[in-house]
Design a protein around this motif. Structure first.
Motif, PDB file in Angstrom:
ATOM      1  N   GLY A 136      36.401 -32.378  -3.783  1.00  0.00           N
ATOM      2  CA  GLY A 136      35.313 -33.200  -3.268  1.00  0.00           C
ATOM      3  C   GLY A 136      35.522 -34.684  -3.506  1.00  0.00           C
ATOM      4  O   GLY A 136      34.835 -35.519  -2.897  1.00  0.00           O
ATOM      5  N   HIS A 137      36.442 -35.045  -4.387  1.00  0.00           N
ATOM      6  CA  HIS A 137      36.731 -36.460  -4.666  1.00  0.00           C
ATOM      7  C   HIS A 137      37.786 -37.046  -3.715  1.00  0.00           C
ATOM      8  O   HIS A 137      38.107 -38.232  -3.806  1.00  0.00           O
ATOM      9  N   TYR A 138      38.327 -36.211  -2.827  1.00  0.00           N
ATOM     10  CA  TYR A 138      39.461 -36.602  -1.985  1.00  0.00           C
ATOM     11  C   TYR A 138      39.165 -37.862  -1.170  1.00  0.00           C
ATOM     12  O   TYR A 138      39.978 -38.793  -1.121  1.00  0.00           O
ATOM     13  N   LEU A 139      37.980 -37.932  -0.562  1.00  0.00           N
ATOM     14  CA  LEU A 139      37.649 -39.063   0.313  1.00  0.00           C
ATOM     15  C   LEU A 139      37.599 -40.377  -0.468  1.00  0.00           C
ATOM     16  O   LEU A 139      38.112 -41.409  -0.017  1.00  0.00           O
ATOM     17  N   MET A 140      36.994 -40.331  -1.642  1.00  0.00           N
ATOM     18  CA  MET A 140      36.878 -41.541  -2.434  1.00  0.00           C
ATOM     19  C   MET A 140      38.246 -41.978  -2.980  1.00  0.00           C
ATOM     20  O   MET A 140      38.598 -43.161  -2.928  1.00  0.00           O
ATOM     21  N   ASP A 159      36.196 -44.371   4.373  1.00  0.00           N
ATOM     22  CA  ASP A 159      34.784 -44.597   4.681  1.00  0.00           C
ATOM     23  C   ASP A 159      34.366 -43.523   5.679  1.00  0.00           C
ATOM     24  O   ASP A 159      35.127 -43.193   6.605  1.00  0.00           O
ATOM     25  N   VAL A 160      33.155 -42.986   5.481  1.00  0.00           N
ATOM     26  CA  VAL A 160      32.670 -41.901   6.333  1.00  0.00           C
ATOM     27  C   VAL A 160      31.468 -42.396   7.121  1.00  0.00           C
ATOM     28  O   VAL A 160      30.519 -42.955   6.549  1.00  0.00           O
ATOM     29  N   GLU A 163      28.674 -32.051  -2.379  1.00  0.00           N
ATOM     30  CA  GLU A 163      28.104 -32.030  -1.024  1.00  0.00           C
ATOM     31  C   GLU A 163      29.208 -32.190   0.028  1.00  0.00           C
ATOM     32  O   GLU A 163      29.169 -31.529   1.075  1.00  0.00           O
ATOM     33  N   TRP A 164      30.199 -33.052  -0.257  1.00  0.00           N
ATOM     34  CA  TRP A 164      31.315 -33.207   0.698  1.00  0.00           C
ATOM     35  C   TRP A 164      32.069 -31.891   0.835  1.00  0.00           C
ATOM     36  O   TRP A 164      32.474 -31.521   1.949  1.00  0.00           O
ATOM     37  N   GLN A 165      32.250 -31.173  -0.244  1.00  0.00           N
ATOM     38  CA  GLN A 165      32.939 -29.887  -0.174  1.00  0.00           C
ATOM     39  C   GLN A 165      32.170 -28.902   0.697  1.00  0.00           C
ATOM     40  O   GLN A 165      32.752 -28.192   1.520  1.00  0.00           O
TER      41      GLN A 165
END
Length: 517
Positions: free
Chosen positions: A352-356, A361-362, A376-378
Motif C-alpha cells: 500500500g506504500h508503493y504509490l508514495m 500523484d493520484v 485503503e489503496w490496497q
C-alpha cells in the motif's frame, strides 16, 4: 622523355649487351617482313587449348560482373519469381561452363539472355530509386538512363554481402545440416557426443580458426574444451546472445540454422536495408528493434551508438518513421491505463506504500488529488480503481531525466530509465513499447548542442531534478524505428538477431512484375 599514349621511351640498360637483344630483333623481323614464316613457327609451338579452356575464355558472364550473385540475392530476398527463374537458369548454365552445345542455345542467344537478366537487376534498383520518396510520373518511369550512383554494384559492402551469401549457399550444397540435440546445457569440461560436430560447425561458419579433426572413430568422451568455449562465445556475440559460453537452447537454435536459412535471412534484410537507405537524410536517429540498438547519424557519419530497451513481444515497439520535435527535461509520467492495470495495480495490492514511495500523484475523475491510507489503496487496487496516476520528476521516475517526443499513433517515445541495470541483459525486449536509451545523457547533450533553441534555460534547469520543462527544437530530427534481424558488420561478420516479434514472415520485399517487362 614524356610518355606517349601510355608508353615510355626505352634505352638499353647499362648491363644489357647487343647479343642479348638479337633474338628479339630476329622475331620482329620475321613478324613484320615474313609473316608467313612467323605463322609457321607459331603454329609449331602453340598448344591446342582444351574444349574446357575455350569455353572459359568465352565465358559470357565475364561481361556481367556479379550477375549470378545479385540474382541469388534478389531470389533469396523474395523480390520476384523473375529472379528465381533467372538463378535456376544461371546455375544450370554454370554447371556446363556455358557450353552452347549443352545449354541448347547459341552463344549469341546466351548473350541476349544474359543482357535481359542484367537489365532486370537494373530495373529493380531503378524502381527502388524512383519510388523511394515519391510515385514516378509516366515520363519518369519511361527514363532508361539512370545514373550509376543509384545502383549498389560499386559498393564494397554490397559486394561483401553478395560474397557472404554465395559462401553460405555453397556451404549448404556440401551436405546436410543435421540438427544438434542436447538433453541439458553444455558447459566447460563436460563430455558430449555433439562436441566434434559442434567444433566442425563453428569452423564452417567462421567462428573458429581451428579446423576439427578430419576423422573421428567415436563420438564418446568428447570434451567441451576452453578453446571450443571461446569460439562459442564469439558465436553468441554475433547472434546477440549472452556470451557465457554455455550451449543452451538459444545457442543451439542458432547452431541449427542451416546455411541456406542464414543466406535467406541475410538477403531479405540486406534488400530491406538497401530500400530503406534510399529515403535517408544526412541526419537521423535509428532504432533497430531486434538488435536493441540506437544509432545517431550526423552528416552521414555515426555520432553515437547506444543500447536500448524495447517493447516486450506482448507490447511491441511499433515500426515507424517520424520526427523528434521536442525534448522534455525532468518529464512527468502519465501512466497509461493498460500499464496501470497490468503493472502498477499488482504492486499496490502487495504494498500500500508503493504509490508514495515511487512519487505518484493520484487524481480522481474530477481531476482532484486523491488521498488514502496504504490499506485503503490496497483495497482500491483490488477493485475498479477509477483513478489516474502521474509520476513526479525525480530519480525514481520511470522515464528518467529526459524524454524525446515524436508524433505517432502509439504513444511511444524515447526516454531514460530509473533501472539502468537492465541494459546488462542480452534480451532487452522488456518495456511496454517505449524505447529506453542507455546513453541518454549523451543523446541529450547532442540535442542541446545542435537543436535546442533555449540553451540558457536548459542550463538553468538541468541541475534541478524536479522541475519539468518542454524544449522546442530549431529543426526536427528524423527518427526511424526499423526491424533488421541480420546484417554484415564493419568487420565483415554476419550478425543475426532473434525475430523477437515474429515479423520476418510478414515483411516482404516483393515488387510488381510489370517493372521487368
Amino acid at each position: 622523355m614524356m610518355p606517349v599514349n601510355g608508353l615510355t621511351s626505352c634505352k638499353l640498360a647499362p648491363s644489357l649487351q647487343f647479343r642479348d637483344i638479337v633474338p628479339h630483333i630476329v622475331c620482329l623481323f620475321l613478324f613484320f617482313i615474313h609473316p608467313s614464316v612467323y605463322s609457321h613457327i607459331a603454329t609449331e609451338v602453340m598448344v591446342e587449348p582444351t574444349s574446357q579452356e575455350r569455353r572459359l575464355v568465352v565465358n559470357p558472364l565475364q561481361q556481367y560482373p556479379l550477375l549470378v550473385e545479385q540474382t541469388l540475392l534478389l531470389d533469396l530476398a523474395g523480390v520476384s519469381p523473375v529472379f528465381s527463374a533467372n538463378y535456376r537458369t544461371l546455375s544450370e548454365w554454370q554447371t556446363v561452363l556455358f557450353d552452347p552445345a549443352q545449354v541448347g542455345i547459341s552463344q549469341a542467344q546466351q548473350d541476349t539472355e544474359l543482357q535481359r537478366m542484367q537489365g532486370q537487376v537494373f530495373a529493380y534498383w531503378r524502381f527502388i530509386a524512383t519510388t523511394a520518396n515519391k510515385t514516378p510520373s509516366a515520363e519518369e518511369a519511361s527514363i532508361v538512363e539512370v545514373p550509376m550512383v543509384e545502383f549498389p554494384m560499386n559498393d564494397g559492402r554490397y559486394s561483401a554481402v553478395l560474397n557472404k551469401i554465395s559462401q553460405l549457399v555453397r556451404l549448404e550444397d556440401k551436405g546436410a545440416w543435421e540438427p544438434l540435440v542436447l538433453e541439458e546445457k553444455l558447459t566447460l569440461g563436460q563430455a558430449s557426443p555433439i562436441v566434434n560436430t559442434l567444433a566442425q560447425r563453428l569452423w564452417l561458419l567462421g567462428d573458429s580458426s581451428f579446423a576439427p579433426s578430419a576423422s573421428t572413430e567415436s563420438n564418446e568422451g568428447q570434451i567441451y574444451t576452453e578453446e571450443l568455449m571461446q569460439s562459442i562465445q564469439g558465436f553468441q556475440r554475433r547472434h546477440g546472445l549472452e556470451a557465457d559460453g554455455v550451449v543452451g537452447n538459444q545457442t543451439l537454435f542458432w547452431l541449427n540454422q542451416s546455411p541456406y536459412k542464414r543466406a535467406q535471412l541475410l538477403a531479405k534484410n540486406e534488400v530491406r536495408q538497401r530500400v530503406f537507405s534510399q529515403t535517408l537524410t544526412p541526419n537521423y536517429l535509428l532504432i533497430n528493434v531486434p538488435a536493441f540498438e540506437m544509432t545517431l547519424v550526423v552528416q552521414g557519419e555515426i555520432a553515437l551508438r547506444s543500447k536500448v530497451i524495447v517493447g516486450k513481444p506482448s507490447r511491441q515497439t511499433p515500426i515507424l518513421d517520424s520526427q523528434i520535435s521536442n525534448v522534455v527535461l525532468n518529464p512527468h509520467w502519465r501512466v497509461p491505463r493498460s500499464i496501470l492495470r497490468r503493472d502498477i495495480l499488482p504492486h499496490i495490492r502487495k504494498d500500500g506504500h508503493y504509490l508514495m514511495e515511487r512519487g505518484f500523484d493520484v487524481y480522481d475523475a474530477s481531476g482532484q488529488l486523491a488521498h488514502h491510507s496504504p490499506e485503503e489503496w490496497q483495497a482500491l487496487a483490488s477493485s475498479r480503481f477509477p483513478f489516474k496516476l502521474v509520476q513526479r520528476p525525480g530519480p525514481k521516475n520511470a522515464l528518467g531525466k529526459y524524454k524525446f517526443h515524436f508524433e505517432n499513433d502509439f504513444s511511444v517515445y524515447l526516454h531514460g530509465t530509473s533501472e539502468p541495470s537492465l541494459f546488462k541483459k542480452a534480451n532487452r525486449a522488456l518495456s511496454s513499447g517505449c524505447i529506453r536509451v542507455e546513453r541518454v545523457d549523451e543523446l541529450a547533450s547532442w540535442f542541446k548542442a545542435h537543436l535546442i533553441k533555449d540553451t540558457a534555460l536548459w542550463d538553468k534547469l538541468a541541475p534541478d531534478v524536479t522541475q519539468s520543462q518542454w524544449f522546442a527544437l530549431s529543426s526536427t530530427l528524423p527518427v526511424h524505428l526499423v526491424y533488421w534481424s541480420a546484417w554484415l558488420d564493419d568487420q565483415g561478420l554476419a550478425q543475426y538477431r532473434n525475430d523477437i516479434y515474429h515479423l520476418e514472415a510478414e515483411l516482404t520485399n516483393a515488387v510488381p512484375a510489370a517493372i521487368f517487362y
